[in-house]
Design a protein around this motif. Structure first.
Motif, short mmCIF file in Angstrom:
data_model
loop_
_atom_site.label_atom_id
_atom_site.label_comp_id
_atom_site.label_asym_id
_atom_site.label_seq_id
_atom_site.Cartn_x
_atom_site.Cartn_y
_atom_site.Cartn_z
N PHE A 129 0.84 -1.20 0.00
CA PHE A 129 0.00 0.00 0.00
C PHE A 129 0.87 1.25 0.00
N TYR A 130 1.88 1.24 0.88
CA TYR A 130 2.84 2.33 0.94
C TYR A 130 4.23 1.75 0.70
N PRO A 131 5.20 2.58 0.29
CA PRO A 131 6.55 2.06 0.10
C PRO A 131 7.11 1.49 1.41
N ARG A 160 -8.46 7.40 16.69
CA ARG A 160 -9.67 8.10 16.20
C ARG A 160 -10.03 7.59 14.80
N ASN A 161 -9.02 7.18 14.03
CA ASN A 161 -9.30 6.53 12.74
C ASN A 161 -10.25 5.35 12.92
N TYR A 162 -9.94 4.54 13.98
CA TYR A 162 -10.68 3.29 14.16
C TYR A 162 -12.01 3.50 14.86
N PHE A 184 -13.85 5.87 13.19
CA PHE A 184 -14.37 6.65 12.04
C PHE A 184 -14.46 8.13 12.40
N PHE A 185 -13.55 8.61 13.26
CA PHE A 185 -13.57 10.01 13.70
C PHE A 185 -14.95 10.43 14.22
N ASP A 186 -15.64 9.45 14.83
CA ASP A 186 -16.99 9.63 15.41
C ASP A 186 -18.08 9.82 14.35
N THR A 207 -16.53 13.39 4.08
CA THR A 207 -15.92 12.06 4.14
C THR A 207 -14.45 12.21 4.54
N CYS A 208 -13.89 11.11 5.01
CA CYS A 208 -12.43 11.02 5.14
C CYS A 208 -12.02 9.63 4.66
N PRO A 209 -11.31 9.56 3.52
CA PRO A 209 -10.81 8.25 3.09
C PRO A 209 -9.74 7.82 4.10
N GLN A 210 -9.72 6.53 4.41
CA GLN A 210 -8.84 6.09 5.51
C GLN A 210 -8.08 4.82 5.14
N ALA A 211 -6.82 5.01 4.79
CA ALA A 211 -5.94 3.86 4.56
C ALA A 211 -5.66 3.12 5.87
N ALA A 212 -5.85 3.80 6.99
CA ALA A 212 -5.50 3.23 8.30
C ALA A 212 -6.17 1.88 8.55
N TRP A 213 -7.36 1.68 8.00
CA TRP A 213 -8.08 0.42 8.24
C TRP A 213 -7.35 -0.78 7.64
N VAL A 254 -9.39 -2.30 -0.02
CA VAL A 254 -8.71 -1.17 -0.67
C VAL A 254 -8.53 -0.04 0.33
N CYS A 255 -9.59 0.28 1.06
CA CYS A 255 -9.58 1.47 1.89
C CYS A 255 -10.85 1.48 2.73
N GLY A 256 -10.83 2.21 3.82
CA GLY A 256 -12.05 2.51 4.55
C GLY A 256 -12.40 3.98 4.34
N HIS A 259 -4.87 22.97 6.73
CA HIS A 259 -4.78 23.09 5.27
C HIS A 259 -3.39 22.65 4.85
N THR A 260 -3.33 21.56 4.12
CA THR A 260 -2.03 21.05 3.71
C THR A 260 -1.50 21.90 2.56
N PRO A 261 -0.18 22.11 2.50
CA PRO A 261 0.37 22.93 1.42
C PRO A 261 0.20 22.26 0.06
N ARG A 262 0.27 23.05 -0.97
CA ARG A 262 0.16 22.54 -2.35
C ARG A 262 1.43 22.86 -3.12
N GLU A 263 1.90 21.91 -3.90
CA GLU A 263 3.03 22.15 -4.79
C GLU A 263 2.56 23.07 -5.92
C1 LIG Z 1 -6.12 7.15 -0.25
C2 LIG Z 1 -6.17 8.04 0.96
C3 LIG Z 1 -6.01 7.48 2.22
C4 LIG Z 1 -6.08 8.27 3.38
N1 LIG Z 1 -5.96 7.69 4.61
C5 LIG Z 1 -6.13 8.44 5.73
C6 LIG Z 1 -6.13 7.85 7.03
O1 LIG Z 1 -5.98 6.64 7.18
N2 LIG Z 1 -6.33 8.65 8.08
C7 LIG Z 1 -6.53 9.99 7.95
O2 LIG Z 1 -6.72 10.68 8.95
N3 LIG Z 1 -6.55 10.57 6.74
C8 LIG Z 1 -6.36 9.83 5.64
N4 LIG Z 1 -6.41 10.41 4.41
C9 LIG Z 1 -6.80 11.82 4.33
C10 LIG Z 1 -5.60 12.68 4.32
O3 LIG Z 1 -5.14 12.72 5.63
C11 LIG Z 1 -6.03 14.02 3.85
O4 LIG Z 1 -6.12 13.93 2.50
C12 LIG Z 1 -5.04 15.02 4.40
O5 LIG Z 1 -5.62 15.58 5.54
C13 LIG Z 1 -4.60 16.04 3.43
O6 LIG Z 1 -5.64 16.84 3.04
P1 LIG Z 1 -5.76 17.21 1.51
O7 LIG Z 1 -6.30 15.96 0.86
O8 LIG Z 1 -6.71 18.34 1.49
O9 LIG Z 1 -4.39 17.53 1.08
C14 LIG Z 1 -6.30 9.66 3.26
C15 LIG Z 1 -6.44 10.22 1.98
C16 LIG Z 1 -6.37 9.44 0.85
C17 LIG Z 1 -6.55 10.08 -0.50
#
Ligand SMILES: Cc1cc2nc3c(=O)[nH]c(=O)nc-3n(C[C@H](O)[C@H](O)[C@H](O)COP(=O)(O)O)c2cc1C
Length: 179
Positions: free
Chosen positions: A37-39, A77-79, A81-83, A122-128, A148-150, A166-170
């Motif tokens: 999933f990750y390197p 908090r991931n597990y 679902f952030f409530d 929504t928050c996509p969550q690879a953590a699951w 694939v993902c939660g 707010h995450t920075p952008r390239e």
């Molecule tokens: C495929 C994917 C998996 C992610 N997995 C997690 C996760 O497990 N936990 C989490 O808090 N955020 C997760 N995120 C959300 C990122 O943390 C989120 O995108 C980040 O806060 C950066 O915000 P941005 O997308 O606006 O840059 C995931 C995002 C993506 C696209």
């Protein structure tokens, strides 16, 4: 899709496993599937961006270096679902290759955009993925499916400090090449 009692039951099982892994790290192998999933070894610039985003998040939450209990609770908090009241688990047939994961990412983003169009977040969550061996049987997945993902689905608390990140952008120049 998980709601109500089934959502809560999965949250309880995975949180218990997350605590068990903290106590005995070798238990991670009992819960997660082998995968890429990750390197295995992160390199610059990705590792730097990842660290920057992580520390920005922990700064907002008031978590300092070495505060392991707070970090564990925040990861957990991931597990939960952030409530959010609804959890989504996305699986794909194991025979499908990289191309299908491209399709799948677009599908997931469409789910996220459709949610926004209805006022939901929504928050996509690879953590699951670290707990796929608990989740797949729990949701009734067949042996042919991999996780694939939660995703958490609900209404964000827009006043919570964590949601002001707010995450920075390239710049476009840094990733596009005009030839
Ligand atoms: C495929 C994917 C998996 C992610 N997995 C997690 C996760 O497990 N936990 C989490 O808090 N955020 C997760 N995120 C959300 C990122 O943390 C989120 O995108 C980040 O806060 C950066 O915000 P941005 O997308 O606006 O840059 C995931 C995002 C993506 C696209």
């Amino acid at each position: 899709m998980l709601q109500d009692d089934r959502r809560d039951a999965l949250v309880a099982q995975v949180c218990a496993a997350h605590d068990a892994t903290r106590a005995v790290p070798a238990r991670a192998a009992d819960y997660g599937e082998e995968g890429d999933f990750y390197p295995a070894d992160w390199v610059a610039p990705y590792i730097d961006r990842r660290r920057q985003n992580g520390w920005s998040l922990y700064d907002l939450l008031g978590i300092g270096k070495g505060e392991k209990d707070k970090m564990h609770a925040q990861v957990q908090r991931n597990y939960r679902f952030f409530d959010a009241p609804v959890g989504l688990m996305f699986t794909v047939d194991r025979v499908m290759g990289r191309g299908s994961l491209i399709d799948y990412g677009m599908f997931m983003q469409n789910v996220m955009l459709a949610a926004r169009a209805r006022g939901l977040h929504t928050c996509p969550q690879a953590a699951w993925n670290y707990y796929a061996k608990i989740i797949l049987p729990f949701i009734g997945a067949s042996a042919d499916e991999k996780l694939v993902c939660g995703m958490a689905l609900g209404y964000a608390d827009e006043s919570a400090p964590v949601n002001t990140l707010h995450t920075p952008r390239e710049t476009v120049e840094s990733f596009a090449r005009w030839v």
